[in-house]
Scaffold this motif. Sequence first.
Motif, PDB file in Angstrom:
ATOM      1  N   UNK A 106      -6.820  53.316  98.211  1.00 35.46           N
ATOM      2  CA  UNK A 106      -5.124  53.046  98.089  1.00 35.46           C
ATOM      3  C   UNK A 106      -5.034  52.630  96.629  1.00 35.46           C
ATOM      4  N   UNK A 107      -5.993  50.948  96.746  1.00 32.71           N
ATOM      5  CA  UNK A 107      -5.583  49.965  95.460  1.00 32.71           C
ATOM      6  C   UNK A 107      -6.558  51.119  94.588  1.00 32.71           C
ATOM      7  N   UNK A 108      -7.361  51.506  94.744  1.00 36.24           N
ATOM      8  CA  UNK A 108      -7.920  52.505  93.609  1.00 36.24           C
ATOM      9  C   UNK A 108      -7.271  53.461  92.832  1.00 36.24           C
ATOM     10  N   UNK A 109      -6.710  54.073  94.071  1.00 37.59           N
ATOM     11  CA  UNK A 109      -5.988  55.434  93.424  1.00 37.59           C
ATOM     12  C   UNK A 109      -4.827  55.053  92.340  1.00 37.59           C
ATOM     13  N   UNK A 110      -4.393  53.595  92.844  1.00 35.72           N
ATOM     14  CA  UNK A 110      -3.242  53.200  92.089  1.00 35.72           C
ATOM     15  C   UNK A 110      -3.783  52.632  90.315  1.00 35.72           C
ATOM     16  N   UNK A 111      -5.320  52.080  90.550  1.00 37.68           N
ATOM     17  CA  UNK A 111      -5.408  51.505  89.090  1.00 37.68           C
ATOM     18  C   UNK A 111      -5.509  52.452  88.730  1.00 37.68           C
ATOM     19  N   UNK A 112      -5.863  53.699  89.072  1.00 41.09           N
ATOM     20  CA  UNK A 112      -6.819  54.658  88.289  1.00 41.09           C
ATOM     21  C   UNK A 112      -6.050  55.458  87.619  1.00 41.09           C
ATOM     22  N   UNK A 113      -4.265  55.448  88.361  1.00 42.68           N
ATOM     23  CA  UNK A 113      -2.995  56.212  87.603  1.00 42.68           C
ATOM     24  C   UNK A 113      -2.967  55.282  86.954  1.00 42.68           C
ATOM     25  N   UNK A 114      -2.703  53.987  87.257  1.00 36.43           N
ATOM     26  CA  UNK A 114      -2.201  52.681  85.542  1.00 36.43           C
ATOM     27  C   UNK A 114      -2.989  52.958  84.849  1.00 36.43           C
ATOM     28  N   UNK A 115      -4.205  53.385  85.035  1.00 35.80           N
ATOM     29  CA  UNK A 115      -5.314  53.486  83.959  1.00 35.80           C
ATOM     30  C   UNK A 115      -4.941  54.337  82.734  1.00 35.80           C
ATOM     31  N   UNK A 116      -4.657  55.112  83.776  1.00 29.39           N
ATOM     32  CA  UNK A 116      -4.541  57.065  83.312  1.00 29.39           C
ATOM     33  C   UNK A 116      -2.975  56.673  82.233  1.00 29.39           C
ATOM     34  N   UNK A 117      -2.245  55.696  82.864  1.00 32.31           N
ATOM     35  CA  UNK A 117      -1.155  55.874  82.320  1.00 32.31           C
ATOM     36  C   UNK A 117      -0.766  54.807  80.834  1.00 32.31           C
ATOM     37  N   UNK A 118      -1.465  54.185  80.891  1.00 30.95           N
ATOM     38  CA  UNK A 118      -1.588  52.828  79.829  1.00 30.95           C
ATOM     39  C   UNK A 118      -2.718  53.809  78.761  1.00 30.95           C
ATOM     40  N   UNK A 119      -2.981  54.526  78.953  1.00 32.29           N
ATOM     41  CA  UNK A 119      -4.475  55.332  77.805  1.00 32.29           C
ATOM     42  C   UNK A 119      -3.480  56.405  77.630  1.00 32.29           C
ATOM     43  N   UNK A 120      -2.504  57.103  78.492  1.00 32.19           N
ATOM     44  CA  UNK A 120      -1.444  58.201  77.290  1.00 32.19           C
ATOM     45  C   UNK A 120      -0.752  57.416  76.509  1.00 32.19           C
ATOM     46  N   UNK A 121      -0.304  55.899  77.154  1.00 34.28           N
ATOM     47  CA  UNK A 121       0.416  55.245  76.081  1.00 34.28           C
ATOM     48  C   UNK A 121      -0.002  54.985  74.720  1.00 34.28           C
ATOM     49  N   UNK A 122      -0.890  54.192  75.108  1.00 42.00           N
ATOM     50  CA  UNK A 122      -2.158  54.306  74.018  1.00 42.00           C
ATOM     51  C   UNK A 122      -2.342  54.933  73.005  1.00 42.00           C
ATOM     52  N   UNK A 123      -2.840  55.940  73.841  1.00 43.29           N
ATOM     53  CA  UNK A 123      -2.797  57.187  72.682  1.00 43.29           C
ATOM     54  C   UNK A 123      -2.064  57.026  71.637  1.00 43.29           C
ATOM     55  N   UNK A 124      -0.696  57.595  71.969  1.00 40.09           N
ATOM     56  CA  UNK A 124      -0.136  57.362  71.133  1.00 40.09           C
ATOM     57  C   UNK A 124       0.295  56.644  70.529  1.00 40.09           C
TER      58      UNK A 124
END
Length: 227
Positions: free
Chosen positions: A64-82
């Motif tokens: 469960x913690x990993x799922x949240x961390x993975x989703x957070x990393x994906x969101x940060x990556x998208x924001x970083x890319x923008x």
Amino acid sequence: MATHLREDMAAQTAADICAAITSALDSDPITRPLAPLWDALAQKGDGLAAQRRALERALGRARARLSVADARWDAETASFGRDVVNESDGRRDRPPYTRFFVGVTPSDAQAFGVDREVKQGRAWIEELGREPDVALATKWTPRLSNATDTLETNSKEREAAMSALALQGTSELLYIGEINVEIDKLEGALLQHFPGQPKRVASFLAATKPRRKRNDDGDEGPSGSEG
């Protein structure tokens, strides 16, 4: 011939069988001295079952913690890319975009497995460190570091939980093997106590027999248990 327990039987089920054999042996004065060993096996199985429950819960929490961390990393990556695209004036063929996204787009990175995401995050952080005073580095070095560190930590926690559960499975397999050895020994002892009385011998081992479908009286008797 005594019926062995299946190797894939749950420890709790095996413990319940051992407890039933304990009661069967304890109910007859002749076999009562044999009961303590089976009581110990039942308690051992109870302990293994409790350990499995705790380990499975720990694995569920880690996932469960990993799922949240993975989703957070994906969101940060998208924001970083923008932000990188904005810093590149919307062009993907010039720096700083070409510094960070050579051969991989932000969308591609979000589809990576966890290990590769961690590796990619570390690469971006290293690249940001080449110009630590620019606005992009000031904003994103701590954010990407935090997201990537959390992702890596939670991934390791999941791996540790999975390894612990695998070791638990080995312990349970050895436990079932131990019971099967003792079943053979018990059958031999019973045959010595009750020569020429196969039904009486079988009565002590009834708990090891496969369960039949429910009878009319609501009891699920072992096959061949009728008098």
